[in-house]
Design a protein around this motif. Structure first.
Motif, PDB file in Angstrom:
ATOM      1  N   PRO A 320       0.825  -1.211   0.000  1.00 29.83           N
ATOM      2  CA  PRO A 320       0.000   0.000   0.000  1.00 29.83           C
ATOM      3  C   PRO A 320       0.857   1.258   0.000  1.00 29.83           C
ATOM      4  N   HIS A 321       0.206   2.348   0.294  1.00 28.36           N
ATOM      5  CA  HIS A 321       0.842   3.666   0.229  1.00 28.36           C
ATOM      6  C   HIS A 321       1.979   3.863   1.227  1.00 28.36           C
ATOM      7  N   ARG A 322       1.778   3.337   2.452  1.00 29.53           N
ATOM      8  CA  ARG A 322       2.687   3.687   3.545  1.00 29.53           C
ATOM      9  C   ARG A 322       4.121   3.210   3.287  1.00 29.53           C
ATOM     10  N   GLY A 323       5.015   4.156   3.148  1.00 32.81           N
ATOM     11  CA  GLY A 323       6.437   3.823   2.981  1.00 32.81           C
ATOM     12  C   GLY A 323       6.805   3.355   1.582  1.00 32.81           C
ATOM     13  N   PRO A 384      -3.981   0.570  -7.380  1.00 31.28           N
ATOM     14  CA  PRO A 384      -4.845   1.732  -7.169  1.00 31.28           C
ATOM     15  C   PRO A 384      -4.882   2.070  -5.688  1.00 31.28           C
ATOM     16  N   SER A 385      -5.683   3.034  -5.374  1.00 29.10           N
ATOM     17  CA  SER A 385      -5.833   3.427  -3.977  1.00 29.10           C
ATOM     18  C   SER A 385      -6.496   2.319  -3.159  1.00 29.10           C
ATOM     19  N   HIS A 386      -7.261   1.497  -3.816  1.00 29.36           N
ATOM     20  CA  HIS A 386      -8.037   0.472  -3.116  1.00 29.36           C
ATOM     21  C   HIS A 386      -7.139  -0.524  -2.411  1.00 29.36           C
ATOM     22  N   LEU A 387      -7.132  -0.413  -1.120  1.00 31.61           N
ATOM     23  CA  LEU A 387      -6.200  -1.213  -0.332  1.00 31.61           C
ATOM     24  C   LEU A 387      -6.447  -2.694  -0.533  1.00 31.61           C
ATOM     25  N   GLU A 388      -5.385  -3.410  -0.602  1.00 30.99           N
ATOM     26  CA  GLU A 388      -5.342  -4.879  -0.722  1.00 30.99           C
ATOM     27  C   GLU A 388      -5.779  -5.403  -2.084  1.00 30.99           C
ATOM     28  N   HIS A 419       1.046  -5.013   3.986  1.00 33.37           N
ATOM     29  CA  HIS A 419      -0.315  -4.618   4.330  1.00 33.37           C
ATOM     30  C   HIS A 419      -0.298  -3.569   5.441  1.00 33.37           C
ATOM     31  N   GLY A 420      -1.393  -2.794   5.527  1.00 32.99           N
ATOM     32  CA  GLY A 420      -1.616  -1.964   6.708  1.00 32.99           C
ATOM     33  C   GLY A 420      -2.476  -2.762   7.666  1.00 32.99           C
ATOM     34  N   ASP A 421      -2.413  -2.452   8.946  1.00 32.84           N
ATOM     35  CA  ASP A 421      -3.157  -3.257   9.923  1.00 32.84           C
ATOM     36  C   ASP A 421      -4.669  -3.178   9.691  1.00 32.84           C
ATOM     37  N   ALA A 422      -5.176  -1.963   9.449  1.00 32.98           N
ATOM     38  CA  ALA A 422      -6.624  -1.832   9.288  1.00 32.98           C
ATOM     39  C   ALA A 422      -7.098  -2.525   8.018  1.00 32.98           C
ATOM     40  N   ALA A 423      -6.346  -2.361   6.947  1.00 28.73           N
ATOM     41  CA  ALA A 423      -6.753  -2.958   5.676  1.00 28.73           C
ATOM     42  C   ALA A 423      -6.646  -4.486   5.738  1.00 28.73           C
ATOM     43  N   PHE A 424      -5.623  -4.972   6.375  1.00 31.27           N
ATOM     44  CA  PHE A 424      -5.402  -6.426   6.416  1.00 31.27           C
ATOM     45  C   PHE A 424      -6.574  -7.130   7.088  1.00 31.27           C
ATOM     46  N   ASN A 453       1.951  -2.626  11.110  1.00 30.34           N
ATOM     47  CA  ASN A 453       0.872  -2.502  12.097  1.00 30.34           C
ATOM     48  C   ASN A 453       1.149  -1.291  12.982  1.00 30.34           C
ATOM     49  N   ASN A 454       0.721  -0.136  12.470  1.00 35.64           N
ATOM     50  CA  ASN A 454       0.962   1.089  13.237  1.00 35.64           C
ATOM     51  C   ASN A 454      -0.191   1.383  14.198  1.00 35.64           C
ATOM     52  N   GLN A 455      -1.029   0.409  14.392  1.00 30.93           N
ATOM     53  CA  GLN A 455      -2.074   0.448  15.413  1.00 30.93           C
ATOM     54  C   GLN A 455      -3.110   1.541  15.160  1.00 30.93           C
ATOM     55  N   ILE A 456      -3.260   1.877  13.894  1.00 25.95           N
ATOM     56  CA  ILE A 456      -4.267   2.872  13.548  1.00 25.95           C
ATOM     57  C   ILE A 456      -4.583   2.742  12.060  1.00 25.95           C
ATOM     58  N   GLY A 457      -5.794   3.061  11.697  1.00 25.74           N
ATOM     59  CA  GLY A 457      -6.163   3.108  10.278  1.00 25.74           C
ATOM     60  C   GLY A 457      -6.771   4.474  10.028  1.00 25.74           C
ATOM     61  N   PHE A 458      -6.015   5.352   9.435  1.00 29.57           N
ATOM     62  CA  PHE A 458      -6.409   6.746   9.189  1.00 29.57           C
ATOM     63  C   PHE A 458      -6.713   7.432  10.524  1.00 29.57           C
ATOM     64  N   GLY A 522       0.528  12.247  11.055  1.00 34.52           N
ATOM     65  CA  GLY A 522      -0.860  11.943  10.697  1.00 34.52           C
ATOM     66  C   GLY A 522      -0.919  10.899   9.595  1.00 34.52           C
ATOM     67  N   HIS A 523      -2.129  10.619   9.136  1.00 39.72           N
ATOM     68  CA  HIS A 523      -2.301   9.625   8.084  1.00 39.72           C
ATOM     69  C   HIS A 523      -1.443   9.979   6.864  1.00 39.72           C
ATOM     70  N   ASN A 524      -1.484  11.256   6.498  1.00 36.42           N
ATOM     71  CA  ASN A 524      -0.494  11.732   5.539  1.00 36.42           C
ATOM     72  C   ASN A 524       0.107  12.995   6.140  1.00 36.42           C
TER      73      ASN A 524
HETATM   74  C1  LIG Z   1     -10.552  -0.243  -0.038  1.00 37.20           C
HETATM   75  C2  LIG Z   1     -10.215   1.089   0.561  1.00 37.20           C
HETATM   76  N1  LIG Z   1     -11.067   1.659   1.424  1.00 37.20           N
HETATM   77  C3  LIG Z   1     -10.767   2.853   1.988  1.00 37.20           C
HETATM   78  C4  LIG Z   1      -9.618   3.507   1.670  1.00 37.20           C
HETATM   79  C5  LIG Z   1      -9.296   4.867   2.282  1.00 37.20           C
HETATM   80  N2  LIG Z   1      -8.098   4.737   3.168  1.00 37.20           N
HETATM   81  C6  LIG Z   1      -6.889   5.059   2.734  1.00 37.20           C
HETATM   82  S1  LIG Z   1      -5.709   4.716   3.867  1.00 37.20           S
HETATM   83  C7  LIG Z   1      -6.835   4.166   4.976  1.00 37.20           C
HETATM   84  C8  LIG Z   1      -6.395   3.659   6.308  1.00 37.20           C
HETATM   85  C9  LIG Z   1      -5.523   2.474   6.155  1.00 37.20           C
HETATM   86  O1  LIG Z   1      -5.106   2.013   7.390  1.00 37.20           O
HETATM   87  P1  LIG Z   1      -4.040   0.885   7.475  1.00 37.20           P
HETATM   88  O2  LIG Z   1      -4.399  -0.237   6.592  1.00 37.20           O
HETATM   89  O3  LIG Z   1      -3.838   0.547   8.898  1.00 37.20           O
HETATM   90  O4  LIG Z   1      -2.728   1.556   6.843  1.00 37.20           O
HETATM   91  P2  LIG Z   1      -1.905   2.812   7.408  1.00 37.20           P
HETATM   92  O5  LIG Z   1      -2.356   4.015   6.670  1.00 37.20           O
HETATM   93  O6  LIG Z   1      -2.149   2.897   8.857  1.00 37.20           O
HETATM   94  O7  LIG Z   1      -0.484   2.482   7.102  1.00 37.20           O
HETATM   95  C10 LIG Z   1      -8.111   4.259   4.456  1.00 37.20           C
HETATM   96  C11 LIG Z   1      -9.334   3.878   5.188  1.00 37.20           C
HETATM   97  C12 LIG Z   1      -8.773   2.886   0.733  1.00 37.20           C
HETATM   98  N3  LIG Z   1      -7.667   3.470   0.318  1.00 37.20           N
HETATM   99  N4  LIG Z   1      -9.070   1.685   0.217  1.00 37.20           N
END
Ligand SMILES: Cc1ncc(C[n+]2csc(CCOP(=O)(O)OP(=O)(O)O)c2C)c(N)n1
Ligand SMILES: [Mg+2]
Length: 1025
Positions: A320-323, A384-388, A419-424, A453-458, A522-524
């Protein structure tokens, strides 16, 4: 006295522990925050003088007479009793006194005195040495304790760098040793010094066969409750569990060499400084920094080193986006200037396509791995932006690479998913992807998953984003071991990574690394985290970064000194500055530098020229005969009598030089295979075909698992045909096949939906990857989607594959006649198109359409609304003549009956597409309107065949033009075709609609109204004639 001794043990055992264990004392890490809060309130008393309320409540639960009693009630009574023993009923007074004397469960309660007796004459509690725990019992208890650590130790491990405990949201645990043991810990103080034989289920002894209880606990604490939480006891394979135990329990096994420590430190330095450099140069740019989890970089590098040492030379990654920029820079080693130019707002792309933001782009790069000294290709898939969403795509790409290289057990090619913790934990596609991991036609022989796993999702805390203790629990479904690790402990992270890579190489199974970290900002970079997580961020502000911590640690050990630190920092700073200078000289952005699956020179001739011609798609009579005959036999397999009839009728069709839909498809596949083009067809029940028409895998009726695939018997040097029933997933499987199609353009990869409407559970792959992958990432794919579609009275669910949605994503302009030269119209138009959409009416056209996919000098995704009833329709058959050498794909099939011979007399020109053609034709013939009505089928809906349609409308100058479809007016093809047909007439002629009225549901649930609507549309088609 055992009871008194036990009470002492609870106190002194922990008091004598090493400092790290002392920290853990009575409460679990996950509950620490609550404990601190309680301590502040003064409601938890010193465990050395009185038992805690929850412990009393727990003891009360064990009392048979109290079953069902509220623990809150018991706790509050106990609190009152502590203040004033007379404030509670006498019976409770006695009960609490006994509890405080450490009565065993069931013994604190005293039966009411018999008549005439008195409380003072009650029998007293046992006072002598243990009368329950004998020698054997103690040994069993030690075993249970060891097992307890192996099963539950990870819950007590110190995973959270912030010590907040959000990474596991876990019930408060009052007594860790009881919790780990699984019930009340039965040992007394003096037992700690006792020597116990170690069971074979543990390796904590190393060479030693016995250890003192004290040392057993010590070693188990170190293995299971320190900075690594090993979660593996759910794996139902003893050998694998033993392997993990050996890797973690063996004394001193986790120590890193000095060289490894320095290497880790240097990698950490680069990871940290990279983010700092970006932050310094572009303060207000979004980059989704890695701060708080800088250890991801050394972790990935260690995974790659270890895999490369074991022979892997290609790694496909998704993240995903992070890092991401940090991974590109420091892991894949994308040139820094290329990354930095992405931050320049003035630069414009000089490639085709619309491009994508920098933290979505992919990349492929070959480089030497300095640890293994071997070449490794690292690819990061664009996403894409769509996580996972990229997870299955990565797996498909990996599988394809393994396939082409003959790497049948993943020894050369491997995937890593981040993966990000919330998305995973939140995204279902993670689960769908895991379920592909062990399926023969989809397995990539083990993926290494790394969770940041940064213990937060956004802005959302884990307790609001998942219902499982860990964000990684989804991995348990495939019995993947899960290594939780505190990302502030670089050495623990490194060790876990080495073991994860070893696991993957040894067992070819998935493994998960849960990097428990935090998100420093922050998230970004624009986001304010204090709005929503104030306390967490107060703590983060005071928390020094892992690079600083590790530098101090290595300095203290004498492994680095101030001079080294400065030199290395300056060195990296200079690298970044130089790259920035170079970036400033760039004049344009070039997306072609960001290709994740480059097909170097694939379409070029030896002189680098691309011939914009479509190669022939017809076949010789002999070839058609041969393939048809192969497809009509079953070798030595004893097949079902019903299938015998199917094969017989195939043979008859071949003898009659005819093909039906299934035979047309087989002819296309067979011809491609013979030409060396690998064909792969995947989807639910595709081997037989949902409609029982295909039968590509013949099953022996007597011998279990004996099967025969005729299409793999076409010729000796043919390419391999893979046809595979998939798991019941659309999102995962379509993503997988897309990834598969990306590896080698010289292949035909098809995904078939059970019914077309099920494609909507894969919508993300269609919208985000397939329809626009080339525009965003310059990535081509020739993937074919077969989507059964057609109104046959089966109700709203299985009638429509929603053509309108696909058409709406088509990129040609309805109002402009494309300016291509007429000779090259077809191929040029296809080249500019984002994808191809078809609704076919003949097996021959299906045959050509499939063959054209690999005959084009580029690749485009192809969506075919495939038939259901047409599979067996007597008229939906083609002659060999339509498939011979001089024939080709027909974008439209014009009217060729009487009306076409007298076009000026023709009163109506009906355009339609797909199965409805046969219905309209039948109706017209029955109404004897063959001279009056021309029916022209549009087979390739998009890109729209403007040139051919124009010829048709001009041919029938006095006919009124109709678009007839069976779909509802707000669905289907009408909205797409109408303006385009009008454009071909220079907006001089109207296009009338004939079909169902607008609706919300795709089709009627009642057979009767279906029939009624169908008749009405036929009546309307011939209205006023
Ligand atoms: C499928 C999907 N739903 C919602 C979003 C919007 N969104 C972008 S980042 C994010 C939080 C992700 O949290 P986490 O997976 O823990 O990754 P982190 O940003 O903490 O590294 C959300 C909800 C997205 N990008 N993809
Ligand atoms: Mg997160």
């Amino acid at each position: 006295m055992i009871q008194a001794g036990k009470s002492m043990l609870r106190v002194r055992y922990f008091a004598n522990r090493s400092p790290s264990l002392q920290n853990l004392r009575t409460f679990a890490t996950g509950a620490k925050r609550q404990k601190e809060q309680k301590d502040k309130n003064g409601s938890v008393r010193n465990a050395s003088t009185t038992t805690s309320q929850p412990a009393v409540a727990a003891a009360a639960k064990a009392e048979p007479f109290l079953s069902g009693t509220s623990s809150v009630y018991v706790e509050s009574m106990y609190e009152n009793w502590l203040k004033d023993p007379n404030s509670v009923h006498k019976s409770w007074d006695i009960y609490f006194r006994n509890v405080n004397r450490d009565a065993r469960p069931g013994e604190a309660y005293q039966r009411p005195p018999s008549l005439g007796g008195s409380l003072s004459t009650m029998p007293s509690l046992p006072t002598g040495p243990s009368d329950l725990v004998d020698g054997v019992g103690k040994h069993l208890s030690v075993q249970a304790l060891i097992r307890g650590y192996q099963i539950r130790g990870h819950y007590m491990s110190q995973l959270d760098p912030l010590s907040i405990g959000a990474s596991t949201h876990f019930e408060r645990i009052d007594n860790r040793i009881d919790y780990i043991y699984g019930r009340e810990f039965p040992f007394a103080e003096e037992d700690l010094e006792q020597e116990f034989i170690l069971p074979h289920t543990t390796m904590i002894g190393g060479e030693e066969k016995t250890l003192k209880l004290k040392e057993i606990i010590n070693r188990l604490e170190k293995t299971y409750c320190d900075k690594i939480g090993v979660e593996y006891m759910f794996i139902n394979n003893r050998e694998q569990c033993d392997w993990i135990r050996e890797k973690f329990e063996t004394p001193k096994i986790m120590e890193l060499s000095e060289w490894e420590q320095r290497l880790t430190w240097e990698r950490l330095l680069r990871a940290t400084r990279f983010e700092e450099f970006l932050a310094k140069k572009w303060t207000s740019e979004k980059r989704f920094g890695l701060e708080g989890c800088e250890m991801l970089i050394p972790a990935l590098k260690t995974l790659i080193d270890s895999a490369s040492e074991k022979g892997v030379d290609s790694i496909v990654m998704g993240m995903p986006h992070r890092g991401r920029l940090n991974v590109l820079a420091n892991v894949i080693r994308k040139d820094l200037d290329q990354i930095f130019c992405q931050f320049d707002p003035k630069l414009e792309p000089d490639d085709e396509g619309s491009g994508d933001v920098k933290y979505h782009l992919g990349m492929s790069h070959q480089r030497i791995n300095h640890v293994s000294n071997r070449m490794v290709t690292l690819s990061l898939c664009a996403n894409p932006s769509h996580l996972e969403a990229v997870d299955p795509v990565v797996q498909g790409k990996t599988k394809a690479e393994q396939f082409y290289r003959g790497d049948s057990s993943g020894e050369k090619v491997m995937s890593i998913l981040m993966h990000g913790d919330a998305a995973f934990s939140g995204q279902g596609v993670v689960y769908e992807t895991f379920h592909l991991s062990d399926l023969p036609a989809y397995s990539t022989h083990g993926t290494i998953h790394v969770v940041v796993n940064n213990q937060i999702g956004f802005t959302t805390d884990p307790r609001h984003s998942r219902s499982s203790p860990y964000c990684t629990d989804v991995a348990m479904v495939v019995k993947a071991p899960i290594f939780h690790v505190n990302a502030d402990d670089p050495e623990a992270v490194m060790y876990v990574c080495k073991i994860a890579a070893e696991w993957r190489m040894k067992y070819q199974k998935d493994v998960v690394i849960d990097l428990v970290c935090y998100r420093r900002f922050g998230h970004n970079e624009m986001d304010e985290p204090m709005f929503t997580q104030p306390l967490m961020y107060q703590r983060i502000k005071k928390h020094s970064n892992v690079f600083k911590q590790y530098t101090d640690k290595l300095k203290a050990k004498g492994l680095v000194d101030d001079m080294t630190v400065k030199t290395k920092l300056d060195e990296y700073e200079k690298i970044c500055e130089n790259a920035l200078e170079k970036a400033k000289t760039e004049t344009a952005l070039q997306f072609r530098h960001w290709l994740d699956s480059p097909w170097k020179g694939f379409f070029q001739d030896p002189y680098g020229k691309v011939d914009m011609k479509v190669a022939d798609t017809g076949c010789s009579e002999e070839e058609l005969n041969h393939i048809g005959n192969v497809f009509s036999q079953c070798s030595d397999v004893t097949i079902h009598p019903g299938l015998k009839r199917v094969l017989k009728s195939r043979a008859e069709m071949v003898a009659n030089r005819t093909v039906d839909w299934a035979l047309g498809e087989a002819m296309a596949f067979g011809a491609l295979l013979k030409e060396g083009v690998h064909v792969r067809l995947s989807g639910q029940d595709v081997e037989r075909g949902t409609f029982s028409h295909r039968h590509h895998v013949l099953h022996d009726q007597k011998i279990d698992k004996k099967t025969y695939v005729p299409l793999n018997d076409v010729s000796e040097n043919q390419a391999k045909y893979v046809v595979c029933n998939s798991s019941l997933s659309e999102y995962g499987v379509l993503g997988f096949e897309l990834g598969y199609s990306m590896t080698n353009p010289h292949s035909l990869v098809l995904w078939e939906a059970q019914f077309g409407d099920f494609m909507n559970t894969a919508q993300c792959i269609i919208d985000q990857f397939i329809s626009c992958g080339q525009a965003k990432w310059m990535r081509m794919s020739g993937l074919v989607l077969l989507l059964p579609h057609g109104y046959e009275g089966m109700g709203p669910e299985h009638s429509s594959a929603r053509p309108e949605r696909f058409l709406q994503m088509q990129n040609d302009d309805p109002d402009s006649f494309p300016p291509y030269p007429s000779d090259d119209f077809e191929v040029k138009q296809l080249q500019d198109s984002n994808w191809i959409i078809m609704n076919l009416t003949t097996p021959a056209n299906y045959f050509h359409a499939l063959r054209r996919q690999t005959a084009l000098p580029f690749r485009k995704p192809l969506v075919i609304f495939s038939p259901k009833s047409l599979l067996r329709h007597p008229e939906a058959r083609s002659s060999f003549d339509e498939m011979l050498e001089s024939t080709k794909f027909q974008r439209i099939i014009p009217e060729n009956g009487p009306a076409s011979e007298n076009p000026e007399q023709t009163r109506r020109l009906i355009f339609c597409s797909g199965k409805v053609y046969y219905d309209i034709k039948k109706e017209r013939d029955e109404r004897e309107l063959t001279n009056d009505v021309a029916i022209t089928r549009i087979e390739q809906i998009a890109p729209f065949p403007f040139d051919l349609v124009q010829k048709e409308v001009e041919k029938y100058p006095y006919a009124d033009i109709h678009w007839t479809q069976e779909e509802h007016k707000n669905m289907g093809f009408y909205d797409f075709c109408k303006p385009r047909i009008r454009t071909t007439t220079n907006w001089t002629r109207r296009v009338h609609y004939t079909g169902r009225h607008p609706e919300s549901a795709p089709a009627s649930g009642s057979k009767k109204s279906h029939m009624h609507q169908q008749q009405k549309l036929l009546d309307d088609a011939f209205r006023k004639l």
